[in-house]
Design a protein around this motif. Structure first.
Motif, PDB file in Angstrom:
ATOM      1  N   LEU A 139       0.815  -1.222   0.000  1.00 39.22           N
ATOM      2  CA  LEU A 139       0.000   0.000   0.000  1.00 39.22           C
ATOM      3  C   LEU A 139       0.841   1.260   0.000  1.00 39.22           C
ATOM      4  O   LEU A 139       0.569   2.217  -0.716  1.00 39.22           O
ATOM      5  CB  LEU A 139      -0.931   0.018   1.207  1.00 39.22           C
ATOM      6  N   GLU A 140       1.896   1.215   0.825  1.00 43.89           N
ATOM      7  CA  GLU A 140       2.719   2.408   0.932  1.00 43.89           C
ATOM      8  C   GLU A 140       3.388   2.745  -0.404  1.00 43.89           C
ATOM      9  O   GLU A 140       3.410   3.885  -0.835  1.00 43.89           O
ATOM     10  CB  GLU A 140       3.776   2.208   2.009  1.00 43.89           C
ATOM     11  N   THR A 142      -8.152  -1.765  -2.469  1.00 47.81           N
ATOM     12  CA  THR A 142      -7.947  -0.466  -1.822  1.00 47.81           C
ATOM     13  C   THR A 142      -7.381   0.539  -2.826  1.00 47.81           C
ATOM     14  O   THR A 142      -7.724   1.720  -2.785  1.00 47.81           O
ATOM     15  CB  THR A 142      -7.091  -0.639  -0.556  1.00 47.81           C
ATOM     16  N   ASN A 143      -6.548   0.087  -3.751  1.00 51.70           N
ATOM     17  CA  ASN A 143      -6.090   0.991  -4.812  1.00 51.70           C
ATOM     18  C   ASN A 143      -7.281   1.487  -5.640  1.00 51.70           C
ATOM     19  O   ASN A 143      -7.331   2.661  -6.038  1.00 51.70           O
ATOM     20  CB  ASN A 143      -5.089   0.289  -5.724  1.00 51.70           C
ATOM     21  N   ALA A 144      -8.239   0.605  -5.906  1.00 53.40           N
ATOM     22  CA  ALA A 144      -9.430   1.007  -6.663  1.00 53.40           C
ATOM     23  C   ALA A 144     -10.221   2.048  -5.867  1.00 53.40           C
ATOM     24  O   ALA A 144     -10.737   3.018  -6.427  1.00 53.40           O
ATOM     25  CB  ALA A 144     -10.304  -0.208  -6.959  1.00 53.40           C
ATOM     26  N   TYR A 154     -14.184  -8.135   5.036  1.00 54.43           N
ATOM     27  CA  TYR A 154     -14.614  -6.728   5.079  1.00 54.43           C
ATOM     28  C   TYR A 154     -13.771  -5.954   6.103  1.00 54.43           C
ATOM     29  O   TYR A 154     -13.312  -4.837   5.832  1.00 54.43           O
ATOM     30  CB  TYR A 154     -16.107  -6.640   5.424  1.00 54.43           C
ATOM     31  N   GLY A 155     -13.548  -6.576   7.250  1.00 65.32           N
ATOM     32  CA  GLY A 155     -12.761  -5.923   8.307  1.00 65.32           C
ATOM     33  C   GLY A 155     -11.369  -5.555   7.818  1.00 65.32           C
ATOM     34  O   GLY A 155     -10.853  -4.472   8.112  1.00 65.32           O
ATOM     35  N   GLU A 156     -10.777  -6.440   7.053  1.00 60.48           N
ATOM     36  CA  GLU A 156      -9.440  -6.138   6.522  1.00 60.48           C
ATOM     37  C   GLU A 156      -9.491  -4.950   5.557  1.00 60.48           C
ATOM     38  O   GLU A 156      -8.597  -4.085   5.554  1.00 60.48           O
ATOM     39  CB  GLU A 156      -8.867  -7.361   5.811  1.00 60.48           C
ATOM     40  N   LEU A 157     -10.540  -4.888   4.737  1.00 61.02           N
ATOM     41  CA  LEU A 157     -10.660  -3.755   3.797  1.00 61.02           C
ATOM     42  C   LEU A 157     -10.815  -2.433   4.543  1.00 61.02           C
ATOM     43  O   LEU A 157     -10.273  -1.407   4.116  1.00 61.02           O
ATOM     44  CB  LEU A 157     -11.850  -3.990   2.859  1.00 61.02           C
ATOM     45  N   SER A 204      -5.808   3.025   6.723  1.00 62.89           N
ATOM     46  CA  SER A 204      -4.371   3.315   6.674  1.00 62.89           C
ATOM     47  C   SER A 204      -4.008   4.239   5.501  1.00 62.89           C
ATOM     48  O   SER A 204      -2.874   4.685   5.408  1.00 62.89           O
ATOM     49  CB  SER A 204      -3.571   2.010   6.583  1.00 62.89           C
ATOM     50  N   VAL A 205      -4.956   4.507   4.608  1.00 64.03           N
ATOM     51  CA  VAL A 205      -4.638   5.410   3.480  1.00 64.03           C
ATOM     52  C   VAL A 205      -5.558   6.636   3.447  1.00 64.03           C
ATOM     53  O   VAL A 205      -5.774   7.235   2.392  1.00 64.03           O
ATOM     54  CB  VAL A 205      -4.720   4.670   2.111  1.00 64.03           C
TER      55      VAL A 205
END
Ligand SMILES: NC(=O)C1=CN([C@@H]2O[C@H](COP(=O)(O)OP(=O)(O)OC[C@H]3O[C@@H](n4cnc5c(N)ncnc54)[C@H](O)[C@@H]3O)[C@@H](O)[C@H]2O)C=CC1
Ligand SMILES: O=C([O-])CC(=O)C(=O)O
Length: 327
Positions: free
Chosen positions: A102-103, A135-137, A312-315, A321-322
């Protein structure tokens, strides 16, 4: 002859790009009567290598390839496009989870979301492949307020295809006979490959298999971890199978899903199946006339419910975090 459709591919000089571009140009994605114009994006350092790829595209003399440009400027790559395939991002190596990227990768999708907002067609269909794809989307979507959320999707199709092949091998039936598999949630190790609704020739797969231990202890973890196992074996992440899945995803979105079946797409959650708005979540969908629709009214077991909430929780964690990238 139909007018060409403009398609942007980012990370075009990378390994997925090398498997993807030739198949798009050959007509595998939009059909063998649809000319395509490719608008390729990569970073400045890779432009010489991308030139080589363009030479090879030229050397194929594809009848459907109306033109190709290569650039390091997203506003040039995305101008007037109907389809964006956002592949360009760092892949993970051995021992990493996709969210560890992600970073390194998240910021790419703020810039590209803004560029889509500025110069793409208003009906552009966007597929994010670069990890962590969901998450990028979400980042790209949030940075493109002028485009509809439903224009944005993340790739769950490689997981979906992996599940189809595992099931076909288990029941000894051709892969084309397997229908109604679902990958819920995140394209990560928490994804939930669900075969409770899957069928072959009208027969319930779960009854044919009749082995809950195989499903829980073999099928689900095998699909969840397949990307990592390929990395272990190949030394780099899945490329040809990822390109194939990207082609399947866009083809079905544009041209429609087959009768009596559905596909899995990462799309903005809308409250369906107890998943609140605010993430890009893998759902079963049917597509028609270029529009997807979540398959309604499926019965969800308690076991499934728990797995769907976990991913879902992970998403939500990834999204939190972003926060600074969300426009
Ligand atoms: N969603 C999925 O199912 C899958 C996703 N992936 C992901 O796809 C991504 C690409 O994978 P590969 O092609 O194997 O990697 P690669 O490293 O071979 O190629 C990536 C390309 O993206 C380019 N790139 C980097 N930053 C860019 C930017 N800002 N704009 C345009 N291009 C940029 C790089 O220069 C490189 O040419 C990775 O993040 C990987 O994890 C891979 C397989 C499946
Ligand atoms: O596992 C990875 O990092 C690449 C990928 O997303 C996959 O193969 O599903």
């Amino acid at each position: 002859m139909k007018p060409p459709i403009r398609i942007a591919v980012t990370g075009a000089a990378g390994q997925i790009g090398y498997s993807l571009l030739f198949r798009i140009a050959a007509g595998d994605m939009l059909g063998n009567d649809q000319p395509v114009f490719l608008q390729l994006l990569d970073i400045p350092r890779l432009l010489p290598s991308l030139k080589g790829v363009m030479m090879e595209l030229e050397d194929c003399a594809f009848p459907l390839l109306a033109g190709v440009i290569a650039t390091d400027d997203p506003n040039t790559a995305f101008r007037d496009i109907s389809i964006a395939m956002l592949v360009g991002a760092r892949p993970r190596g051995k021992g990493m989870e996709r969210k560890d990227l992600l970073e390194a990768n998240g910021a790419i999708f703020t810039t590209q979301g803004r560029a889509l907002d500025e110069v793409a067609r208003r009906d552009v269909k966007v597929l994010i492949v670069g990890n962590p794809a969901n998450t990028n989307a979400y980042i790209a979507m949030k940075n493109a307020p002028g485009l509809k959320p439903e224009n944005f999707s993340a790739m769950m199709r490689l997981d979906h295809n992996r599940a189809l092949s595992q099931i076909a091998a288990k029941v000894g039936q051709p892969v084309s006979s397997i229908r109604k598999v679902i990958i819920w949630g995140n394209h990560s190790a928490t994804q939930y490959p669900d075969l409770n609704h899957a069928e072959t020739d009208g027969n319930k797969i779960s009854l044919l298999i009749n082995d809950p231990a195989w499903i829980e202890d073999y099928f689900i973890p095998t699909v969840q971890k397949r990307g990592a196992v390929v990395i272990e074996a190949r030394g780099s992440s899945s490329a040809a199978s990822a390109a194939n899945a990207a082609i399947n995803h866009v083809r079905d979105w544009v041209l429609g899903t087959r009768e009596n079946d559905w596909i899995s797409m990462g799309i903005p959650s809308d409250g369906s199946y107890g998943i609140p708005e605010g993430v890009i979540y893998g759902y079963p969908v049917t597509c028609r006339d270029g529009v997807y629709r979540i398959v309604p009214d499926l019965e969800i077991s308690e076991f499934s419910q728990a797995k769907m909430q976990a991913t879902y929780g992970e998403l939500v964690e990834e999204r939190d975090s972003v926060k600074h990238l969300l426009g």
